[in-house]
Design an enzyme around this catalytic site. Sequence first.
Site, PDB file in Angstrom:
ATOM      1  CG  HIS A 361      -1.977  -0.981   1.237  1.00  0.00           C
ATOM      2  ND1 HIS A 361      -3.223  -0.753   0.688  1.00  0.00           N
ATOM      3  CD2 HIS A 361      -1.995  -2.248   1.706  1.00  0.00           C
ATOM      4  CE1 HIS A 361      -3.965  -1.840   0.846  1.00  0.00           C
ATOM      5  NE2 HIS A 361      -3.247  -2.767   1.448  1.00  0.00           N
ATOM      6  CE  LYS A 552      -6.357  13.800   0.127  1.00  0.00           C
ATOM      7  NZ  LYS A 552      -6.520  12.590  -0.644  1.00  0.00           N
TER       8      LYS A 552
HETATM    9  C1  AZC Z   1      -2.618   3.767   1.953  1.00  0.00           C
HETATM   10  C2  AZC Z   1      -2.172   4.592   0.764  1.00  0.00           C
HETATM   11  O1  AZC Z   1      -1.417   5.689   1.211  1.00  0.00           O
HETATM   12  C3  AZC Z   1      -3.377   5.047  -0.040  1.00  0.00           C
HETATM   13  O2  AZC Z   1      -2.950   5.685  -1.213  1.00  0.00           O
HETATM   14  C4  AZC Z   1      -4.243   3.853  -0.396  1.00  0.00           C
HETATM   15  O3  AZC Z   1      -5.421   4.279  -1.022  1.00  0.00           O
HETATM   16  C5  AZC Z   1      -4.601   3.072   0.851  1.00  0.00           C
HETATM   17  O4  AZC Z   1      -3.428   2.674   1.526  1.00  0.00           O
HETATM   18  C6  AZC Z   1      -5.400   1.826   0.532  1.00  0.00           C
HETATM   19  O5  AZC Z   1      -4.735   1.046  -0.394  1.00  0.00           O
HETATM   20  N1  AZC Z   1      -1.446   3.198   2.546  1.00  0.00           N
HETATM   21  C7  AZC Z   1      -1.242   3.109   3.824  1.00  0.00           C
HETATM   22  O6  AZC Z   1      -1.987   3.592   4.641  1.00  0.00           O
HETATM   23  N2  AZC Z   1      -0.083   2.407   4.111  1.00  0.00           N
HETATM   24  C8  AZC Z   1       0.498   2.279   5.293  1.00  0.00           C
HETATM   25  C9  AZC Z   1       1.629   1.349   5.365  1.00  0.00           C
HETATM   26  O7  AZC Z   1       0.135   2.905   6.264  1.00  0.00           O
END
Ligand code: AZC
Length: 816
Positions: A361, A552
């Site tokens: 992610h 966000k």
């Molecule tokens: C988030 C990403 O920043 C976001 O872009 C995405 O939509 C979401 O995951 C779902 O896939 N990633 C995280 O929060 N990652 C961590 C490791 O915290």
Amino acid sequence: MTGQKQNRTVEALKDDIQRHVALTLGSDPFPPRKEHYYLGLCYTVRDRLVEKWLDTQRSYYDAITKRVYYMSLEFLPGQFLMNYIQALGLEEDCREAVRDFGLDLDDLAEEEWNPGLGNGGLGRLASCYMDSMATCRIPGYGYGILYDYGIFYQTIVNGFQQEGADNWLRQDSPWVLRRGHFMYPVHFFGRSESYRDGAGQERFRWVDTETVMAMACDIMVPGHRNGNVTNMRLWKAISSRDFELEHFNRGDYIGAVQAKVESENISKVLYPNDNSPVGRELRLRQQYFFVAATFQDIMRRFRKNNYSSFDCLPEQVTVQLNDTHPAIGIAELMRILVDEESLVWERAWDICRRTFAYTNHTVLPEALEVWPAELLGRVLPRHLQIIFEINHHFLEGVRRQFPGREDLVRSVSIIGEDGGKHVRMAHLAIVGSHAVNGVAALHSRIIRDKLFRDFALIMPEKFTNVTNGITPRRWLYQCNPALSELISSVIGEKWVTDLSRLEELAPYADDPQFQLRWQEVRRRNKKLLARYVLRKLGLGINPSTLFDVHIKRIHEYKRQLLNVLHVITLYNRLRGQNGQPHPPRTVFFAGKAAPGYQQAKLIIKLINSVAQVVNADPAVGSVLKVVFLPNYCVSQAERIIPAADLSQQISTAGMEASGTGNMKFALNGALTIGTLDGANVEIREAVGEENFFLFGRTEGEVETLRREGYDPREIYEQSLELKKALDMIATGAFSPEAPGLFRPIVDSLLSHGDYYMMLADYEDYIKVQRRVEDAYLDAAGWTRMSILNTAHMGMFSSDRAVMEYASNIWKVAPLP
Ligand code: AZC
């Protein structure tokens, strides 16, 4: 429903509500009180779900089907009550039932606390997928931790974020079913001991451990009106009795109680970090705690299914790792198969790899998890040993495949060496899985071609993409009833479970009658939000202004700061009163900063300081207002998104893996101002480039600029408006009481290289904001774009995403 039948349903609901108020809560049903009737209604709804839930679980056993285990350290389900009521198709009946008691259903639903068991996108995605698995009848379970304290409660004091404890379980939640009989021991510490088995083979066992018990707590997740109810099983740490007794026997009463309290700390609190792990021992223990408990549950079910051999485990079990947080599960399954079930290594490894799949992610280097080998070896000594062995076998294979490529071996090794030996959890997850996916097309490409390029060379077949999705139930049907009704009035209700049907709206985009109705709904939603802001902040805002929304987590890469620079620029233009007039605009911000992330917290303060100056300046009057809404959460998103005109998705290209907020806005008819990042790329393709406000450098351009040398100061010197905005921040125009307060922000841009390229994209951003304003002044044109955004968002349903996982990765079919 016939009048009579509905009447009976309503009467039954009323009887049950009162019965629960009296017999479950022990409260007097008269006069009806909101808090009591809210809970009475919850138990009434719960009764109706439980039956379907039991049926569903039974049907899994009857079908002896393959099951999906979605393992995630975070879930953000949002409020349950309305979701359950709507899934059951009971909204009208419940409304009437409580109305007969002089109460209002929406008022009651507001009583519910948000379970903040996640940070942001990653946790919310897990909950959207649970909803879709239930609706699409994919046999699956969510597994995670029942934290006593969810993500902190944010208040704003003198413009600064202040964190408060979110003790959401203080009053037991009616939705959490504690299963005292599903308790598993989870071990920590101790050592790995070698011994010889009957055949003289060297084997290992994990001894002298400390034990904590994991108790199952279940939350139901219903499909939309299909009678299917899946389970989210969250583990709560309970001290183990043996552990206590040991102390008691030594006469150490206080020691026993203390040990009990300490061992229960494991599920106490969610780490409030988004996209930035903290390498604390407690966090590692949380990870192993939920992984170990989940695997005991998986094995219990597997054994119940009359298995013939462990070789068929991957035919019955598929485990999706939501990021690397549960990746220690790979070592745990190896330990179970090799140490406890006595399988030979190669056979165990084959089973293991066929069982796991890993979703990445984030590509932010600082967000990739690593554990110091020393720490991992102390907390989980046998697992560290297993990880070394996995690595040894893996690297041997690499050397065979690519002789002489020691550079490659070093780069893919699960064990990193610089800065002390450490375990790279992403490497473990890739090596131990049969599929690795990113969460948007661009992100998956970056993973394959850059971040994990060397892995893609060795095992190209593993890498794939599944673009994220959002559930249309919560993110349109539930949060935007007025728009849902309008949509259904022309194309029917099938879109709720088949979002591609929204395409049928496209022909209405130019229909003046339909446009008026669309505008009317949007105006109504904006009024509701204005009323909410007035209630929460005492601030009056004008619903006929352009609602420009940036909500966000607060993170430098998400560039709330770039938005602030636009706000200041606009403010200066309005005060200067020269040039073309600007349509009135209200800029909304909301989001939490990790408590240890100083720069992000300072950005919150800056937003509030700018808001204070702008909102009080008679020279701009009602043409520009800035609002920071405290304590952003799922329920707040549900209020804000249906009222947004403009959706800010402005991360530095290449940094936002996907984003899912971007999808929620577009689905509800907001237009996006955004960079070519994450799923923005695909959203723009879907809605049409003429219906999307694109700006900024591409991911490739960002990379080139960074490589060839980027000088933010040069841009600062060349742009008068930018210079003025930054000088105002630097010299205390927004913080007269502490002129140097925001220096670190300006320094990060001008003296420390502006890593997130805010200045590089500033000019383009300001220009496109101007185009947004022109477009907004053309009401019919804007409405057309808005309708088309909604119409073309079908592919971003989490139903589509879950079905892609099901057929390409999990190899499971929906139950009939
Ligand atoms: C988030 C990403 O920043 C976001 O872009 C995405 O939509 C979401 O995951 C779902 O896939 N990633 C995280 O929060 N990652 C961590 C490791 O915290």
